[in-house]
Design a protein around this motif. Structure first.
Motif, mmCIF file in Angstrom:
data_model
loop_
_atom_site.group_PDB
_atom_site.id
_atom_site.type_symbol
_atom_site.label_atom_id
_atom_site.label_comp_id
_atom_site.label_asym_id
_atom_site.label_seq_id
_atom_site.Cartn_x
_atom_site.Cartn_y
_atom_site.Cartn_z
ATOM 1 N N THR A 94 -7.381 2.199 4.337
ATOM 2 C CA THR A 94 -7.656 1.295 3.970
ATOM 3 C C THR A 94 -7.040 0.051 4.809
ATOM 4 O O THR A 94 -7.693 -1.413 4.912
ATOM 5 C CB THR A 94 -6.867 0.836 2.136
ATOM 6 N N ALA A 95 -5.740 -0.308 5.554
ATOM 7 C CA ALA A 95 -5.489 -1.141 6.325
ATOM 8 C C ALA A 95 -5.886 -1.400 7.474
ATOM 9 O O ALA A 95 -6.519 -2.732 7.634
ATOM 10 C CB ALA A 95 -4.179 -0.158 6.628
ATOM 11 N N LEU A 137 0.938 -0.873 0.345
ATOM 12 C CA LEU A 137 -0.242 0.005 -0.077
ATOM 13 C C LEU A 137 0.573 0.642 0.204
ATOM 14 O O LEU A 137 1.605 0.958 0.530
ATOM 15 C CB LEU A 137 -0.967 0.036 1.336
ATOM 16 N N ASP A 138 0.589 2.657 -1.068
ATOM 17 C CA ASP A 138 0.594 3.278 -0.847
ATOM 18 C C ASP A 138 0.090 4.334 -1.008
ATOM 19 O O ASP A 138 -0.719 4.743 -1.479
ATOM 20 C CB ASP A 138 2.079 3.470 -1.541
ATOM 21 N N ASP A 146 -5.269 8.186 3.884
ATOM 22 C CA ASP A 146 -6.258 6.838 2.752
ATOM 23 C C ASP A 146 -5.121 5.016 3.139
ATOM 24 O O ASP A 146 -6.342 4.744 3.326
ATOM 25 C CB ASP A 146 -5.316 6.817 1.516
ATOM 26 N N VAL A 147 -4.377 5.050 3.104
ATOM 27 C CA VAL A 147 -3.385 4.015 3.849
ATOM 28 C C VAL A 147 -4.439 3.245 5.094
ATOM 29 O O VAL A 147 -4.395 1.592 5.204
ATOM 30 C CB VAL A 147 -1.881 4.189 4.156
ATOM 31 N N ASP A 183 -9.234 -3.148 5.419
ATOM 32 C CA ASP A 183 -8.950 -5.461 5.253
ATOM 33 C C ASP A 183 -7.995 -5.567 5.899
ATOM 34 O O ASP A 183 -7.838 -6.657 5.700
ATOM 35 C CB ASP A 183 -8.080 -4.715 4.056
#
Lengths: 258, 615
Positions: free
Chosen positions: B237-238, B227-228, B233-234, B241
């Motif tokens: 998402t982390a 991820l980047d 945002d990262v 998920d």
């Protein structure tokens, strides 16, 4: 907690160029091994003790000398004075079944004071020379930077290794290692104490090598030093005199041997 | 053109098996002035990536290197490490290993790297002093580098790198071995340097402190960048998920609010405590009293009698109120304790400290009259470095003996037994795993502890097996501990002590530098030990760990007990805690910031209070 063997000070010994101290230490150490008379080594030892007192480093030097030389002297006396058959000529002292031999005592005194001079002279050098000034002085005399660094780093690393050895002993005892058990158990546990120390020292050495490299240590450009280390003519003369004394004593030994 | 350009880089260390790669085709570019954070589990490729930036790969580490790394357009292959150092400053994890170890003042240390760079002594001094000033440690110039605190040392290490005036700073987990105060110091300084124009690459697991400073966050996984992007945002998402990343509480709370529909999903996630509190304040109003009130009678134990946090300052009242950590009169049941046939000391332990003082040989009075007794559960010791925590736990297995007062372990005075004998009652795992490890496989290392206890082979097998399983080491049991990363070695060291099956287990900073799975794992180990009826004493800087696992918290400051009680009481006493230089966990501070009357210790509790449901 003090992690350095160097004790800052303003004494005349402190002010000497570190290379002078190193050369004199090496010279007297060689000299006492060339002159086969314990009185000579004893006289040099006394002179060095005066130097230690003048420099004001008696505390640390005497403690380390005591730690090293007392057990060494005792062991030496047993081996040379009592056990070594080559020394069994005239008895010096007899207690029950134990005989202390005259030649053995003479041999003990000679070896003891020779080693004492070696230990004292280098401790006096190490405790009164600021590590960086020693390094700079060495490089100014043409010693390669890597060698000069390794030399002072190994002087400084002793207290660090000591601290880590203690931490390891704590950690292994906490896992049930018995430092007060019988000799067999203790000798087996030596590896538990030494292996982490060795591995750790290697890891540190590796990281240090990399870190020094990353600080431009291996660049071949001309170097600028933080300190100017004075090197007066008198000290140069002293160094040459030391070297000449060693050469002279060596020549004398060879001449007598021929 | 980007300042740092990594193009399709793969690397296999020569010590790795043929098919393994530490990096697998990584491409990444970083612009001048960016602040990039890097995180990911142990072994994901973070360190290897950093090493390629500084030219340590391919110039120092042996292995197969493919692809190119360009710094300001120049291939790192074409430059030496020393030459690259004027563009890329590299800061190592352990400051002590990075310093030369051969200087007697900080100024000498910082000037050391300038020897081959400057033209005159005056310039050397000026640059060294400038670097110290940049890092805010000019006051340390004449101090002995080996006598500094962890945070000070790391700042001196940074200064020694900054003196060479690189444009890029690469910091490889520089705070993993520091206490919270040292961590803050280093983070602040690096953020300031970034504001002054330095490009920064910062590897860390401590995203709570790091993320607010970042322009970009990259998550490594299996030698690739998984991820980047912008940290919000990262991390979002982390969280969504459920990736193995230590997502800071503000992001997790923000994500929950969006998931439950309380906040529009399009709103950017909060990153700091302040942003989170502001967002929550709106929600608290809409949740009204109902949400706040309903939480109190849930299964969460309310902090008993903790209406006035100041009560806790008196140890006795706090002990009385510690419902989750029963403190019984120890003398009564210690008499019936005995060792069984196997030589295993019976479970349940207790510790009694009676007016414990310890003065070191050098005259440092590290403990000044500490009294308490412990029975079971997880007891966390908190407080700044130098507060006396380590000195205290070394008294529990007799490594140190009281210089005044008394320590009794299961009724036995520690002055009456050897450390080896006490180690059958108290297993202690220190902070630095490398002080312990010396076997060639993980399994042998774990066996060392129980074998010293003199158990029978069957028992040793069983205990070793269980410890390996609990510490998640099954897959690496045949590996050499030194081929594993730091966090893994720490787990091996903990497993080896856990395997001793002592009634009392002491862990020193077990989660320091751990990745997300490591945090969970060590938490699980502690819970399992407590469930087995053991007394677990944990020295902890990680307040989230304390909030989650402690049954009782003891805060030390200057060798005395400052607070002693249940976590809710102690962790919410912000004022007294600040005397111990301890900050409550972020979730507790968020609860306070939005005006919740009762202290909150976990996210679940916060959600219950605020009635934030997922469905």
């Amino acid at each position: 907690m003090n992690t350095s063997i160097y004790k800052p000070g303003e004494s005349v010994v402190h002010r000497l160029n570190p290379v002078t101290k190193l050369v004199v230490a090496a010279a007297v150490s060689i000299l006492v091994f060339l002159v086969p008379n314990y009185r000579f080594a004893l006289a040099i030892s006394l002179a060095l003790f005066v130097g230690v007192a003048v420099a004001g480093v008696s505390g640390i030097v005497l403690r380390l000398v005591g730690l090293a030389m007392v057990p060494f002297g005792a062991l030496l006396l047993v081996i040379q004075g009592i056990l070594n058959p080559a020394n069994h000529d005239a008895p010096f002292f007899v207690v029950g079944p134990v005989t202390l031999w005259e030649a053995g005592v003479a041999e003990t005194l000679l070896i003891f004071f020779r080693v004492l001079v070696l230990v004292l002279s280098f401790l006096l050098m190490a405790t009164t020379s600021q590590p960086q000034k020693l390094r700079i002085a060495l490089m100014e005399k043409g010693v390669p930077p890597q060698l000069a660094y390794v030399f002072i780093a190994s002087l400084q690393i002793i207290p660090q290794i000591q601290a880590r050895a203690e931490a390891i002993a704590d950690a292994q005892q906490a896992r049930g290692l018995d430092r007060e058990a019988d000799i067999r158990t203790r000798s087996k546990s030596l590896v538990a104490l030494l292996a982490p120390l060795l591995i750790g020292t290697l890891i540190v050495a590796n990281t240090r090598a990399l870190a020094l490299n990353a600080r431009g240590f291996n660049r071949r450009t001309p170097r600028v030093f933080l300190y100017e280390v004075a090197d007066p003519a008198g000290e140069r003369a002293l160094r040459w005199a030391s070297v000449l004394a060693v050469i002279g004593a060596g020549a004398w030994r060879v001449f007598r041997w021929l | 053109m980007a300042l740092i350009d990594v193009d399709d880089v793969s690397f296999r260390y020569s010590t790795q098996p043929g098919d393994e790669r530490a990096l697998r085709g990584v491409s990444y570019s970083i612009e001048e002035g960016e602040f990039v954070g890097i995180t990911g589990v142990s072994g994901a490729g973070k360190s290897t990536f950093c090493r390629t930036l500084a030219g340590q790969i391919p110039h120092f580490y042996q292995g197969e290197f493919d692809g190119t790394v360009r710094i300001d357009g120049v291939d790192t292959r074409a430059r030496s490490i020393g030459d690259l150092a004027t563009d890329v400053g590299f800061v190592f994890e352990n400051p002590y290993n990075q310093l030369t170890g051969a200087t007697s003042t900080v100024l000498e240390e910082v000037a050391f790297g300038l020897e081959t760079l400057v033209d005159s002594r005056e310039e050397m001094k000026r640059r060294a002093r400038d670097a110290l000033a940049t890092i805010g440690v000019e006051g340390l110039a004449d101090r002995d580098p080996m006598q500094l605190s962890g945070g000070q040392s790391q700042r001196v290490a940074i200064a020694s790198v900054v003196a060479m005036r690189p444009r890029i700073l690469v910091l490889q987990q520089p705070t993993a071995q520091l206490d919270p105060e040292g961590t803050e110091e280093v983070m602040e300084v690096v953020a300031q340097m970034n504001r002054e124009g330095y490009t920064v690459v910062f590897v860390s697991q401590d995203l709570e402190r790091l993320a607010p400073h970042l322009d970009r966050l990259a998550v490594f996984d299996g030698g690739r960048i998984a991820l980047d992007g912008p940290p919000r945002d990262v991390l979002g998402t982390a969280e969504a998920d459920d990736l193995p990343v230590l997502v800071p509480p503000p992001v997790r709370i923000g994500y929950r609010l969006r998931e439950s529909g309380r906040i529009p999903a399009a709103e950017p996630l909060p990153l700091t405590l302040e942003e989170c509190a502001e967002e929550l304040s709106g929600v608290v109003e809409t949740a009204s009293d109902r949400g706040v009130a309903s939480a109190v009678d849930d299964d969460v134990p309310p902090s008993p009698g903790a209406t006035s946090p100041n009560d806790a300052a008196s140890p006795q009242s706090a002990v009385d109120s510690a419902s989750t950590a029963p403190v019984t009169d120890s003398a009564a049941d210690s008499a019936c304790r005995s060792d069984d046939a196997n030589g295993r000391v019976e479970a349940r332990g207790e510790v009694v400290l009676d007016d414990l003082h310890h003065t070191y040989e050098g005259g440092v009075h590290a403990l000044r009259g500490v009294s308490f007794s412990l029975d079971d559960g997880c007891v966390c010791l908190v407080g700044q470095n130098g507060a006396g925590k380590s000195t205290l736990v070394k008294h529990l297995n007799g490594l140190l003996k009281p210089t005044e007062g008394r320590v009794a372990i299961q009724g036995v005075d520690t002055t009456e037994q050897r450390v080896a004998q006490l180690s059958r009652r108290v297993g202690l795992s220190f902070q630095n795993p490398d002080d312990q490890l010396f076997h060639s496989t993980v399994e042998e290392e774990v066996r060392y502890g129980p074998r010293n206890m003199g158990y029978s082979e069957d028992v040793i097998d069983e205990l070793t097996e269980r410890a390996i399983e609990r510490a998640g080491l099954t897959d690496v049991r045949e590996k050499n501990p030194y081929d594993l990363g730091d966090p893994w070695r720490k787990r091996v060291a903990v497993a080896s002590v856990v395997a001793m099956d002592t009634p009392i287990v002491v862990l020193d900073e077990p989660t320091g530098g751990q990745d997300a799975p490591g945090h969970d794992l060590l938490g699980d180990i502690v819970e399992a030990l407590v469930k087995d009826g053991k007394l677990v004493v944990v020295i902890a800087h990680d307040m989230d760990f304390v909030a989650e696992h402690a049954d009782r918290v003891i805060a030390l400051a200057r060798g005395t007990v400052l607070l002693d009680g249940d976590p809710a009481t102690v962790l919410s006493d912000r004022e007294t805690l600040s005397e111990a230089d301890v900050r409550p966990p972020q979730v507790t501070r968020i609860g306070t910031a939005i005006g919740l009357a009762e202290p909150v210790l976990s996210l679940d509790e916060l959600y219950r209070r605020l009635d934030v449901q997922t469905h």
